[in-house]
Enzyme design. Structure first.
Site, mmCIF file in Angstrom:
data_model
loop_
_atom_site.group_PDB
_atom_site.id
_atom_site.type_symbol
_atom_site.label_atom_id
_atom_site.label_comp_id
_atom_site.label_asym_id
_atom_site.label_seq_id
_atom_site.Cartn_x
_atom_site.Cartn_y
_atom_site.Cartn_z
ATOM 1 N N ASP A 158 122.182 23.690 74.524
ATOM 2 C CA ASP A 158 121.128 23.742 75.534
ATOM 3 C C ASP A 158 121.801 23.550 76.897
ATOM 4 O OD1 ASP A 158 119.030 23.146 77.326
ATOM 5 O OD2 ASP A 158 117.798 22.369 75.678
ATOM 6 N N SER B 220 118.459 35.042 89.672
ATOM 7 C CA SER B 220 117.229 34.505 90.255
ATOM 8 C C SER B 220 116.068 35.365 89.771
ATOM 9 C CB SER B 220 117.346 34.488 91.779
ATOM 10 O OG SER B 220 116.159 33.995 92.361
ATOM 11 N N SER B 221 115.128 35.681 90.646
ATOM 12 C CA SER B 221 113.944 36.466 90.234
ATOM 13 C C SER B 221 113.220 36.978 91.462
ATOM 14 C CB SER B 221 112.993 35.565 89.446
ATOM 15 O OG SER B 221 111.749 36.197 89.254
ATOM 16 N N TYR C 155 108.398 27.675 89.154
ATOM 17 C CA TYR C 155 109.411 28.681 88.798
ATOM 18 C C TYR C 155 109.918 29.374 90.063
ATOM 19 C CZ TYR C 155 111.333 32.968 86.644
ATOM 20 O OH TYR C 155 112.137 34.018 86.270
ATOM 21 N N LYS D 114 113.693 29.424 91.539
ATOM 22 C CA LYS D 114 114.411 30.691 91.688
ATOM 23 C C LYS D 114 114.821 30.915 93.152
ATOM 24 C CE LYS D 114 114.845 32.313 87.609
ATOM 25 N NZ LYS D 114 116.169 32.094 87.011
#
Ligand SMILES: NC(=O)c1ccc[n+]([C@@H]2O[C@H](COP(=O)([O-])OP(=O)(O)OC[C@H]3O[C@@H](n4cnc5c(N)ncnc54)[C@H](OP(=O)(O)O)[C@@H]3O)[C@@H](O)[C@H]2O)c1
Length: 276
Positions: free
Chosen positions: A81, A159-160, A172, A176
């Site tokens: 993890d 990232s996003s 989130y 990001k």
């Protein structure tokens, strides 16, 4: 041959039209599904030596078997993890040993904990931060000595679109967004060592069995509305398309690119149909 920043120049690759990652030693986190899997597959088939991790040992075995015989040699894998600092650090050290060094690392494992803003508690925020930012920070820190030993290298943080265009879940997007800042700052910090750092922001990717694919199958009308409103080309970006940009950033073809934020989203507007 090395360039002015100390990283190896892919002259041989350029002359034979390769992708520039042949022989690179690269660690990718979260490589058994989705984008991570596509990055690993592309790198291995292009002749890179790759190490990857995920929590599920069985999936790592399946991936390894499916890549047997490819150009890059055996894939080094470990089940762990990435939010467990010591295990991640040991994996970086073991990967460098197994691959004979590191030329690149990709922080790809990521995701979100919790739901909407008022239903999300401090533990969800902390877990989302750790998975995306905490893991990326520890990965880079552990990799620095190996990248320095290689005379420089390339770091890519996944990232996003949610990191630069607002959309729920907020925890989130905030994490990001921090990865984009992290890449820009680290590029300055590590530039003197010939280490380049860039952030790639995929749009909503169509991954079999995952969120957007499920929506397309289970609620085609909603998906069509999402595509019409937010996806100028009518289709989400494919993870394979994002993987190719990541490979470019790992290669010497991108030796002039550092501190950049690279969206790969086919000009998508909002990150999801869920609001704003
Ligand atoms: N999917 C999208 O549309 C989209 C859009 C923009 C950005 N992104 C970003 O792109 C990256 C990849 O997303 P994806 O959707 O392709 O991911 P995914 O399908 O959820 O796959 C995640 C991969 O990471 C591993 N992983 C997840 N949590 C982990 C942990 N704590 N420790 C170790 N490995 C872990 C998974 O294996 P195990 O479950 O076995 O651990 C799997 O190999 C993420 O950073 C995500 O935020 C995704």
């Amino acid at each position: 041959m090395r360039n002015v920043h100390g990283s190896r120049v892919g002259a041989r690759e350029e002359s034979r039209g390769g992708s520039g990652v042949r022989g690179k030693r690269v660690l990718v986190t979260g490589g058994t599904r989705g984008l991570g899997e596509q990055i690993v597959r592309l790198l291995v088939t292009e002749g890179a030596q790759v190490a990857t991790c995920a929590r599920t040992a069985r999936d790592l075995e399946t991936l390894k078997l499916s890549l047997r015989g490819e150009d890059g040699g055996p894939l080094f894998t470990r089940a762990l993890d990435v939010t467990e600092p010591e295990r991640l650090e040991r994996f970086v050290a073991a990967s460098a040993k197994r691959l004979g060094g590191l030329d690149g690392v990709v922080a790809c494992a990521g995701g979100s904990h919790g739901g909407g803003f008022e239903r999300t508690d401090a533990a969800d925020w902390a877990a989302t931060w750790e998975l995306n930012v905490g893991h990326a920070v520890r990965l880079v820190r552990a990799a620095i000595p190996h990248l320095r030993d290689a005379g420089g290298g390339s770091v890519v943080l996944i990232s996003s679109i949610s990191g630069w265009k607002p959309g729920p879940p907020i925890q989130y997007g905030v994490a990001k967004s921090a990865q984009i800042h992290l890449a820009a700052s680290l590029a300055r910090e590590l530039g003197p060592d010939g280490i380049r750092v860039n952030a790639v922001s995929p749009g909503s990717m169509l991954i079999p069995g995952r969120r957007w694919d499920r929506m397309r199958q289970e609620d085609p009308e909603r998906f069509a509305g999402f595509a019409a409103a937010e996806l100028p080309g009518g289709e989400p970006v494919a993870p394979q398309e994002v993987a190719r940009v990541v490979a470019f950033l790992l290669s010497d073809w991108s030796s002039g690119v550092s501190g950049a934020h690279v969206p790969v989203d086919r000009a998508q507007n909002a990150p999801s149909p869920d609001g704003y």
